[in-house]
Motif scaffolding. Structure first.
Motif, PDB file in Angstrom:
ATOM      1  N   LEU A   1       0.725  -1.135   0.225  1.00  0.00           N
ATOM      2  CA  LEU A   1       0.469   0.122  -0.369  1.00  0.00           C
ATOM      3  C   LEU A   1       1.151   1.410   0.105  1.00  0.00           C
ATOM      4  O   LEU A   1       0.585   1.814  -0.741  1.00  0.00           O
ATOM      5  CB  LEU A   1      -0.918   0.217   1.030  1.00  0.00           C
ATOM      6  N   GLY A   2       1.941   1.348   0.326  1.00  0.00           N
ATOM      7  CA  GLY A   2       2.583   2.250   0.802  1.00  0.00           C
ATOM      8  C   GLY A   2       3.428   2.781  -0.499  1.00  0.00           C
ATOM      9  O   GLY A   2       3.169   4.032  -1.196  1.00  0.00           O
ATOM     10  N   GLU A   3       3.735   1.957  -1.257  1.00  0.00           N
ATOM     11  CA  GLU A   3       3.772   2.403  -3.176  1.00  0.00           C
ATOM     12  C   GLU A   3       3.349   2.967  -4.010  1.00  0.00           C
ATOM     13  O   GLU A   3       3.239   3.348  -4.404  1.00  0.00           O
ATOM     14  CB  GLU A   3       5.122   0.673  -3.110  1.00  0.00           C
ATOM     15  N   ALA A   4       1.598   1.786  -3.296  1.00  0.00           N
ATOM     16  CA  ALA A   4       0.735   1.511  -3.928  1.00  0.00           C
ATOM     17  C   ALA A   4       0.303   3.717  -3.868  1.00  0.00           C
ATOM     18  O   ALA A   4       0.312   4.257  -5.369  1.00  0.00           O
ATOM     19  CB  ALA A   4      -0.436   0.971  -4.098  1.00  0.00           C
ATOM     20  N   ILE A   5       0.609   3.829  -2.971  1.00  0.00           N
ATOM     21  CA  ILE A   5      -0.262   5.300  -2.210  1.00  0.00           C
ATOM     22  C   ILE A   5       0.780   6.473  -2.413  1.00  0.00           C
ATOM     23  O   ILE A   5      -0.115   7.179  -3.434  1.00  0.00           O
ATOM     24  CB  ILE A   5      -0.021   6.087  -0.232  1.00  0.00           C
ATOM     25  N   ASP A   6       2.364   6.195  -2.727  1.00  0.00           N
ATOM     26  CA  ASP A   6       3.406   7.073  -3.191  1.00  0.00           C
ATOM     27  C   ASP A   6       3.594   6.998  -5.072  1.00  0.00           C
ATOM     28  O   ASP A   6       3.298   8.144  -5.617  1.00  0.00           O
ATOM     29  CB  ASP A   6       4.546   6.464  -2.865  1.00  0.00           C
ATOM     30  N   GLN A   7       2.685   5.818  -5.929  1.00  0.00           N
ATOM     31  CA  GLN A   7       2.815   5.865  -6.786  1.00  0.00           C
ATOM     32  C   GLN A   7       1.200   6.992  -7.343  1.00  0.00           C
ATOM     33  O   GLN A   7       1.153   6.761  -8.712  1.00  0.00           O
ATOM     34  CB  GLN A   7       2.298   4.460  -7.537  1.00  0.00           C
ATOM     35  N   LEU A   8       0.211   6.929  -6.621  1.00  0.00           N
ATOM     36  CA  LEU A   8      -1.176   7.416  -6.573  1.00  0.00           C
ATOM     37  C   LEU A   8      -0.477   9.026  -7.523  1.00  0.00           C
ATOM     38  O   LEU A   8       0.191   9.661  -6.908  1.00  0.00           O
ATOM     39  CB  LEU A   8      -2.160   7.961  -5.571  1.00  0.00           C
TER      40      LEU A   8
END
Length: 198
Positions: free
Chosen positions: A137-144
């Motif tokens: 999720l951390g990676e996913a949020i950073d990519q938003l």
């Protein structure tokens, strides 16, 4: 006898007195919101010194603009609006891109991962994969993109309403709703794609 005043009513009284030129009362408002505003803005500046500069400038601008403040919005929401605009201007001067970071600081000064607070990921089944899920999720949020990252963090972590987020972001409530929904879709899709083979 004002014992039954709610915090919101008490805040409105303080703001009115500050608007009448009571600098001491404004200092009380600064003390009340300074720490919270600092942690909020830190997520955008990602830099302690810039954050301190932005907070100081935000309160200066707020003091000058007090006569224009209307009680139709929360004082803290109004401060966030000023703070975000100030942060964008100051970050441009420093030559850095505004960004969100995924840590928050709780009332004890401890860093807490924002991802652990996302309500959609609090089911017992998903908590079994908690650490790995948080990393994904951390990676996913950073990519938003910022226009999706910002509202979902404001909503999930700051517990701001759609109306307050709309004020801060300067866009309609419907846009805030759709961006939060879209952010959740993207996060869910990323989690599913990473765990579909497990």
């Amino acid at each position: 006898m004002h014992e039954n005043r709610t915090p919101q009513v008490e805040e409105q009284v303080l703001v009115r007195k500050a608007q009448q030129g009571d600098a001491q009362i404004f200092s009380l408002l600064v003390s009340k919101y300074q720490r919270r505003l600092k942690h909020f803005l830190r997520r955008f500046t990602h830099d302690d010194q810039i954050t301190l500069d932005v907070v100081q400038e935000t309160f200066l601008k707020a003091y000058k603009a007090l006569p224009q403040f209307r009680a139709s919005s929360q004082f803290y929401t109004w401060l966030c609006c000023i703070g975000m605009n100030t942060a964008k201007s100051m970050i441009a001067v420093y030559g850095r891109e505004p960004q969100m970071i995924t840590e928050i600081v709780d009332e004890n000064g401890e860093e807490v991962d924002v991802l652990e607070h996302l309500s959609d990921y609090q089911t017992p089944e998903k908590q079994l994969l908690n650490r790995e899920l948080i990393d994904v999720l951390g990676e996913a949020i950073d990519q938003l993109p910022p226009n999706l990252r910002q509202p979902i963090i404001l909503f999930e972590i700051n517990d701001l309403s759609y109306e307050e987020i709309a004020q801060i972001m300067g866009c309609p409530i419907g846009t805030v709703r759709s961006r939060i929904a879209r952010a959740r879709e993207l996060l869910s899709a990323e989690v599913e794609s990473r765990f579909e083979h497990d």
